[in-house]
Design an enzyme around this catalytic site. Structure first.
Site, PDB file in Angstrom:
ATOM      1  N   GLN A 142      68.909  23.273  23.352  1.00 16.18           N
ATOM      2  CA  GLN A 142      68.036  24.126  24.145  1.00 16.18           C
ATOM      3  C   GLN A 142      68.457  25.543  23.783  1.00 16.18           C
ATOM      4  O   GLN A 142      69.620  25.769  23.483  1.00 16.18           O
ATOM      5  CB  GLN A 142      68.258  23.862  25.642  1.00 16.18           C
ATOM      6  CG  GLN A 142      67.114  24.217  26.551  1.00 16.18           C
ATOM      7  CD  GLN A 142      66.148  23.046  26.801  1.00 16.18           C
ATOM      8  OE1 GLN A 142      66.498  22.081  27.431  1.00 16.18           O
ATOM      9  NE2 GLN A 142      64.941  23.152  26.285  1.00 16.18           N
TER      10      GLN A 142
ATOM     11  N   THR B 276      73.116  21.039  29.497  1.00 13.78           N
ATOM     12  CA  THR B 276      73.495  19.686  29.074  1.00 13.78           C
ATOM     13  C   THR B 276      72.245  18.963  28.578  1.00 13.78           C
ATOM     14  O   THR B 276      72.070  17.774  28.808  1.00 13.78           O
ATOM     15  CB  THR B 276      74.204  18.973  30.237  1.00 13.78           C
ATOM     16  OG1 THR B 276      75.255  19.826  30.705  1.00 13.78           O
ATOM     17  CG2 THR B 276      74.860  17.669  29.801  1.00 13.78           C
ATOM     18  N   HIS B 277      71.363  19.692  27.921  1.00 12.31           N
ATOM     19  CA  HIS B 277      70.138  19.097  27.403  1.00 12.31           C
ATOM     20  C   HIS B 277      70.294  18.793  25.919  1.00 12.31           C
ATOM     21  O   HIS B 277      69.605  19.338  25.079  1.00 12.31           O
ATOM     22  CB  HIS B 277      68.943  20.017  27.656  1.00 12.31           C
ATOM     23  CG  HIS B 277      68.796  20.402  29.104  1.00 12.31           C
ATOM     24  ND1 HIS B 277      68.021  21.453  29.523  1.00 12.31           N
ATOM     25  CD2 HIS B 277      69.326  19.870  30.232  1.00 12.31           C
ATOM     26  CE1 HIS B 277      68.091  21.551  30.856  1.00 12.31           C
ATOM     27  NE2 HIS B 277      68.881  20.611  31.294  1.00 12.31           N
ATOM     28  N   ASN B 278      71.236  17.896  25.616  1.00 14.34           N
ATOM     29  CA  ASN B 278      71.438  17.450  24.239  1.00 14.34           C
ATOM     30  C   ASN B 278      70.407  16.355  23.966  1.00 14.34           C
ATOM     31  O   ASN B 278      70.298  15.401  24.736  1.00 14.34           O
ATOM     32  CB  ASN B 278      72.835  16.856  24.074  1.00 14.34           C
ATOM     33  CG  ASN B 278      73.920  17.737  24.691  1.00 14.34           C
ATOM     34  OD1 ASN B 278      74.024  17.839  25.899  1.00 14.34           O
ATOM     35  ND2 ASN B 278      74.705  18.362  23.859  1.00 14.34           N
TER      36      ASN B 278
END
Lengths: 590, 156
Positions: free
Chosen positions: A347, A515-517
């Site tokens: 992101q 934490t938008h992997n």
């Protein structure tokens, strides 16, 4: 020597949000299901209760709910010419662990992805021409459209009880909602959250510039709600301890509050916590999964045979499990061949700070994980990209989540990092600053990928996942453009000073971003560029389904959880209604 | 590569003990005193030399020690007083952070209201007394490079 257990119909690798949903759908269909969770069991009572939950140091700074990286971590480098090193402290992103997974400590920000973002390549090429997308980007279509996903978004949001203002119900535009959203079949289950002060100032400023502000959709609820599973949630109290914390109020939608108690009562379901899955086992011909091997807390190794394997852990761990199990061809950046680990994206975040006069009490601690006001005018393809030479976009707004002072003590640029002048500035600005989040998309690039680290191993002797990632030039151009727009709204908010800068490279893991992997087991229509088909069934092993943000071919503008939940319901429906009628068969022929 | 984050072999306690020993030795050697007895402006100047420096503090680069010191100081300053810092919630009162309250539902839409209630600690009992883990006397440093003058004079 592993102890071989009795075969079950299905085994879940991970009992977080997706594991809980799949567990429920499969047991409802009559299957005997075992859920394997590497972390501990945890529940709203007693584990998330106040006042001890309101401990910034323990939960937010020391990250008590996150994966134990003394046992298991990832390694990281920017490019293939560097040596990756282990991430020894979680900063950039925060992988969760334990029953309920990251959906325990998420913020509840609940957005649908736009149709143009599901068709990222075909839509872009159609509107802007074939050469418009940078050559290094491996952007591709998902194989589903917003209309395909609508029923699953709808069902998931009604499970969560999401609070929001619809902007488009069945094509009918509704004032106050997001005018850019694709049609939804009905309004949100609950009305939008109360609007905090900074967000109200943002709304007026954005509207004065001709933009279209709307309330952030929130799965911290605005009012009590009973979902279709019979679970009742309460109203959010705006306590300011949401992200990185469990919710004591039963107000945040998490597996514990929306579904898990129903699942745990089902005699067809068995939960085993502290169970670390080492690999998915395959038949000799490698064409079918036979179950999984896991280690329990006492170090005993078990083989759990299963007719159906659901891989539903965190995105990064999904990819690692595929690689550890030797399923699918690993991606090779030199040749561009292979699919597992390909299309890793993230992101592209930046922020704008608006420093107000001392008479303006922003009260940053009166917040929820999902609240506030934003605009979608620069999301996805909601504006003409032609002159700007990039793809993707960002939403921005005052969607602050807290005023916890160890991590939130804004000071204007030029303030020293410590000492008397720093202290003076912290006192001056703490209660008089609004922060705008600029939340941008992340395009897949041929240079960014996931594979197994050649050097570093976890506590069970297995290779760590290696992340090779840097921001593609496209995304830095996107961030420069959208951050400029946010700065302009910030200036219209009437602060004394506005500060902020676009995201710049290189990417590093020492600063929190999100934490938008995403990516690494992309879904798609072509087995040459995807790991699973549009039902999230493995192209190589048809009795294996891989579900999570690892399915995203690239990351869209908005936060991922609504799409993860919708994909889970979509896949579960396909399994129950179609796969189980012809088990072991591919549902899409390559 | 800085973007990869902390990679030294020291636990936080080891990092601090090693670096503090080196700093004590250095101040003793150069000024024949200890850091805590330096005047405030000299303490600040010394800290700045660590912040911008690359001195080897028993294996810890000075700027790494400084970053850790600053982070832990901010943590101690702003964390709940149960951890022994932020005495009487002074840091919270200073900025107007209310601490461990569970609800602002009725205030969040009263825009711009000045929140004046005293802050609340997790460790408060019903007499508003904050319970803090008792702190024993500082253990003496062990190892080949013990703390200098402070110990020789019999401690503080």
């Amino acid at each position: 020597m592993a102890t071989r257990l009795k075969e079950v119909d299905a085994v879940l690798i991970g009992v977080g949000l997706v594991g809980t949903m799949l567990g429920r759908e499969l047991t409802k269909a009559g299957l005997k299901v075992v859920g394997l969770e590497r972390g501990n069991a945890q529940f709203t009572v007693p584990d998330f209760q106040g006042p001890h939950m309101h401990d910034e140091l323990r939960y937010s700074v020391r990250k008590a709910f996150m994966q134990d990286n003394t046992k298991e971590a990832m390694t990281f480098r920017n490019n293939v010419n560097q040596v990756a090193l282990p991430i020894r402290r979680w900063e950039s992103f925060l992988p969760g662990t334990g029953l309920g997974g990251a959906a325990v400590h998420w913020n509840g920000q609940t957005y649908r992805f736009q149709d143009d973002e599901f068709k990222m390549r075909s839509h872009t090429e159609q509107r802007y021409g074939k050469g418009f997308i940078d050559a290094e980007l491996t952007v591709q279509d998902w194989g589903v459209t917003a209309a395909d996903m609508e029923p699953y978004y709808d069902r998931f949001e009604y499970l969560l009880g999401t609070s929001g203002q619809a902007g488009n119900v069945k094509g009918q535009k509704i004032a106050g909602g997001n005018p850019f959203e694709d049609p939804r079949s009905r309004p949100y289950p609950t009305p939008p959250m109360k609007e905090p002060y900074g967000s109200a100032i943002f709304r007026k400023a954005a509207a004065s510039l001709g933009y279209h502000p709307f309330p952030q959709p929130s799965s911290n609820l605005s009012q009590p709600y009973t979902n279709p599973e019979g679970m009742t949630l309460q109203a959010c109290m705006f306590c300011g301890y949401c992200e990185r914390f469990g919710c004591e109020h039963y107000a945040k939608s998490s597996p514990q509050t929306i579904l898990l108690p129903v699942l745990l009562k089902d005699k067809n379901f068995t939960l085993r916590t502290q169970s670390q899955v080492l690999r998915i086992n395959l038949a000799k011909d490698k064409k079918m999964a036979t179950g999984v091997t896991y280690v329990d807390a006492a170090g005993r190794e078990f083989e759990q045979p299963a007719k159906l394997v659901i891989l539903c852990s965190f995105a990064l761990n999904n990819v690692r499990m595929m690689l550890l199990s030797g399923i699918g061809q690993p991606y090779d950046p030199k040749t561009g061949q292979g699919v597992v680990g390909r299309n890793y994206a993230y992101q592209t975040m930046s922020a704008v700070q608006v420093f107000f006069d001392e008479s303006v009490n922003i009260n940053p601690f009166m917040r929820s994980g999902a609240n506030g006001t934003l605009i979608a005018d620069f999301v996805g393809d909601n504006f003409d990209h032609g002159p700007h030479k990039f793809i993707g976009g960002a939403y921005f707004g005052d969607v602050m989540t807290n005023g916890r002072p160890i991590e939130f003590h804004p000071t204007p640029p030029g303030t020293p990092a410590w000492g008397a002048k720093w202290k003076e500035a912290v006192v001056r600005h703490y209660n008089h600053t609004s922060v705008l989040n600029v939340h941008g998309s992340s395009m897949a690039s041929r240079n960014n990928y996931l594979d197994l680290d050649p050097t570093y191993k976890d506590a069970w002797g297995q290779p760590l996942l290696r992340i090779t990632f840097d921001f593609p030039a496209n995304d830095l151009r996107m961030s420069a453009f959208t951050t400029d727009k946010a700065l302009a709204v910030g200036k219209a908010m009437g602060g004394r000073q506005v500060a902020g800068s676009a995201r710049k490279g290189p990417y590093g893991v020492t600063q929190y971003q999100t934490t938008h992997n995403t990516g690494g087991t992309a879904m798609g229509l072509d087995p040459g560029t995807s790991v699973v088909n549009r039902y999230l069934q493995s192209w190589d092993v048809p009795n294996l389904f891989v579900i999570g943000a690892s399915n995203f071919p690239q990351n869209a503008t908005y936060n991922p959880t609504d799409t993860v939940g919708a994909l889970a319901y979509m896949s579960a429906e396909a399994i129950v209604n179609r796969y189980l009628k012809a088990p072991g068969q591919a549902m899409v022929h390559a | 590569m800085p973007g990869q984050g902390y990679q030294l072999p020291f636990t936080p306690a080891e990092l601090f003990r090693n670096a503090v020993r080196a700093i004590n030795d250095d101040v003793q050697h150069r000024r024949n005193t200890t850091f805590d007895k330096l005047p405030g402006n000299e303490q600040d100047a010394y800290l700045e030399s660590l912040q911008n420096g690359n001195q080897n503090l028993n294996g810890v680069p000075a700027h790494t020690f400084f970053e850790s010191l600053l982070a832990l100081t901010i943590e101690g300053f702003f964390a709940d007083p149960i951890y022994g810092g932020n005495k009487d919630m002074a840091a919270w009162k200073m900025i107007g952070f209310p601490g461990a309250y569970a609800s602002f539902y009725h205030l969040v839409d009263q825009h711009g209201i000045l929140f004046t209630r005293a802050p609340m600690s997790m460790g408060e009992d019903n007499r508003r007394m904050i319970h803090i883990q008792p702190v024993a006397a500082q253990p003496k440093a062990v190892g080949p490079n013990p703390v200098g003058a402070t110990d020789k004079k019999g401690g503080r």
